[in-house]
Motif scaffolding. Structure first.
Motif, mmCIF file in Angstrom:
data_model
loop_
_atom_site.group_PDB
_atom_site.id
_atom_site.type_symbol
_atom_site.label_atom_id
_atom_site.label_comp_id
_atom_site.label_asym_id
_atom_site.label_seq_id
_atom_site.Cartn_x
_atom_site.Cartn_y
_atom_site.Cartn_z
ATOM 1 N N TYR A 117 0.825 -1.210 0.047
ATOM 2 C CA TYR A 117 -0.077 -0.064 -0.056
ATOM 3 C C TYR A 117 0.852 1.247 -0.008
ATOM 4 O O TYR A 117 0.482 2.321 0.446
ATOM 5 N N GLN A 118 2.117 1.057 -0.335
ATOM 6 C CA GLN A 118 2.951 2.317 -0.433
ATOM 7 C C GLN A 118 3.191 2.389 -1.891
ATOM 8 O O GLN A 118 3.314 1.658 -2.842
ATOM 9 N N PRO A 119 3.608 3.904 -2.479
ATOM 10 C CA PRO A 119 3.973 3.932 -3.653
ATOM 11 C C PRO A 119 5.208 3.066 -4.293
ATOM 12 O O PRO A 119 6.007 2.843 -3.508
ATOM 13 N N ILE A 120 4.818 2.711 -5.437
ATOM 14 C CA ILE A 120 5.910 2.016 -6.323
ATOM 15 C C ILE A 120 7.428 2.340 -6.379
ATOM 16 O O ILE A 120 8.299 1.830 -6.312
ATOM 17 N N ARG A 121 7.489 3.868 -6.440
ATOM 18 C CA ARG A 121 8.659 4.312 -6.486
ATOM 19 C C ARG A 121 9.728 4.101 -5.121
ATOM 20 O O ARG A 121 10.778 4.344 -5.172
ATOM 21 N N SER A 122 8.801 3.835 -3.876
ATOM 22 C CA SER A 122 9.651 3.345 -2.693
ATOM 23 C C SER A 122 9.967 1.861 -2.813
ATOM 24 O O SER A 122 10.731 1.282 -1.834
ATOM 25 N N TYR A 123 9.800 0.988 -4.009
ATOM 26 C CA TYR A 123 10.187 -0.263 -4.281
ATOM 27 C C TYR A 123 11.604 -0.394 -4.684
ATOM 28 O O TYR A 123 12.164 0.291 -5.340
ATOM 29 N N SER A 124 12.078 -1.501 -3.914
ATOM 30 C CA SER A 124 13.343 -2.152 -4.625
ATOM 31 C C SER A 124 13.083 -2.747 -5.873
ATOM 32 O O SER A 124 11.882 -3.108 -6.069
ATOM 33 N N SER A 125 14.190 -3.246 -6.661
ATOM 34 C CA SER A 125 13.881 -3.823 -7.869
ATOM 35 C C SER A 125 13.167 -5.145 -7.792
ATOM 36 O O SER A 125 12.376 -5.716 -8.504
ATOM 37 N N GLY A 126 13.871 -5.975 -6.649
ATOM 38 C CA GLY A 126 13.285 -7.290 -6.270
ATOM 39 C C GLY A 126 11.784 -7.273 -5.976
ATOM 40 O O GLY A 126 10.986 -7.996 -6.182
ATOM 41 N N MET A 127 11.418 -5.951 -5.181
ATOM 42 C CA MET A 127 9.985 -5.792 -4.624
ATOM 43 C C MET A 127 8.870 -5.563 -6.062
ATOM 44 O O MET A 127 7.946 -6.167 -6.035
ATOM 45 N N ARG A 128 9.541 -4.820 -6.844
ATOM 46 C CA ARG A 128 8.629 -4.730 -8.222
ATOM 47 C C ARG A 128 8.662 -5.873 -8.894
ATOM 48 O O ARG A 128 7.328 -6.000 -9.525
ATOM 49 N N ALA A 129 9.720 -6.635 -9.048
ATOM 50 C CA ALA A 129 9.479 -8.174 -9.782
ATOM 51 C C ALA A 129 8.599 -8.959 -9.072
ATOM 52 O O ALA A 129 7.615 -9.655 -9.785
#
Length: 217
Positions: A117-129
């Motif tokens: 529930y946080q913005p994608i810009r705060s994600y690491s590459s692994g979290m995005r994947a």
């Protein structure tokens, strides 16, 4: 069925051009999981993105019977200012699937916790994947395009990823790119090697792996 007919694609690389597809004609059946092998830089991921429609070939035609996923593991299409949940909600609307079911599946599968529930810009590459993988596997496609997704996360998450892929392959086909040759041998029942824009088809996956290993030496 995914059909490529006389497909060509290249792009500038220094003073030369890198050829990804050189007049390729090939069919990927819906009932097969096909390993896409080749050296680093051969253009495997680019070929997957062409099949998905994210990149257009310079010439030729790509026809798809049924539905096809975006490249599983590719998270470049997320809106960075939206949360993970909001991005998944948007994907559900685009593909016409039940929004709550997809959100529940992705939230549970991705193991992102409050980050969902946080913005994608705060994600690491692994979290995005992991978010991209969950969103892809939460929708039932006729064809899955899988690009190195099982390298994401710890051993437990990789086992869970492999299990859900196996479940989807019971009713769908796939084209898979992975450096894990053991995983390819386990999941795939056909293979193709991409080299200098040419694609060589193998019914025997073990033979394709042997040829691939010799090419890497």
């Amino acid at each position: 069925m995914i059909r490529l007919k006389n497909v060509s694609m290249s792009f500038p690389l220094g003073y030369a051009r890198k050829v990804v597809a050189d007049n390729l004609t090939v069919e990927f059946p819906q009932d097969r999981c096909v390993a896409l092998l080749g050296r680093n830089g051969a253009g495997k991921s680019t070929l997957l993105r062409m099949i998905a429609g994210a990149i257009l070939p310079h010439s030729g035609q790509i026809d798809i019977d049924g539905t096809v996923s975006w490249p599983v593991g590719f998270a470049g299409s997320f809106h960075a200012d939206l949360t993970g949940a909001q991005n998944v909600r948007f994907i559900a609307r685009v593909y016409g699937v039940d929004t709550k079911q997809l959100i529940d599946f992705v939230e549970d599968f991705s193991e992102l916790g409050a980050h969902f529930y946080q913005p994608i810009r705060s994600y690491s590459s692994g979290m995005r994947a992991r978010l991209a993988f969950g969103a892809s596997m939460g929708i039932h496609f006729d064809h899955y395009l899988i690009d190195e997704v099982t390298s994401v996360g710890d051993a437990s998450f990789r086992r869970k990823s492999e299990a859900v892929i196996r479940d989807r392959l019971k009713n769908s086909g796939a084209v898979m790119v992975s450096h894990s040759l053991g995983l390819i041998a386990s999941l795939c029942n056909a293979a193709a090697i991409l080299e200098d824009g040419k694609l060589t088809w193998y019914e025997d996956v073990d033979r394709a792996i042997r040829v691939h290993r010799m090419m890497l030496r």
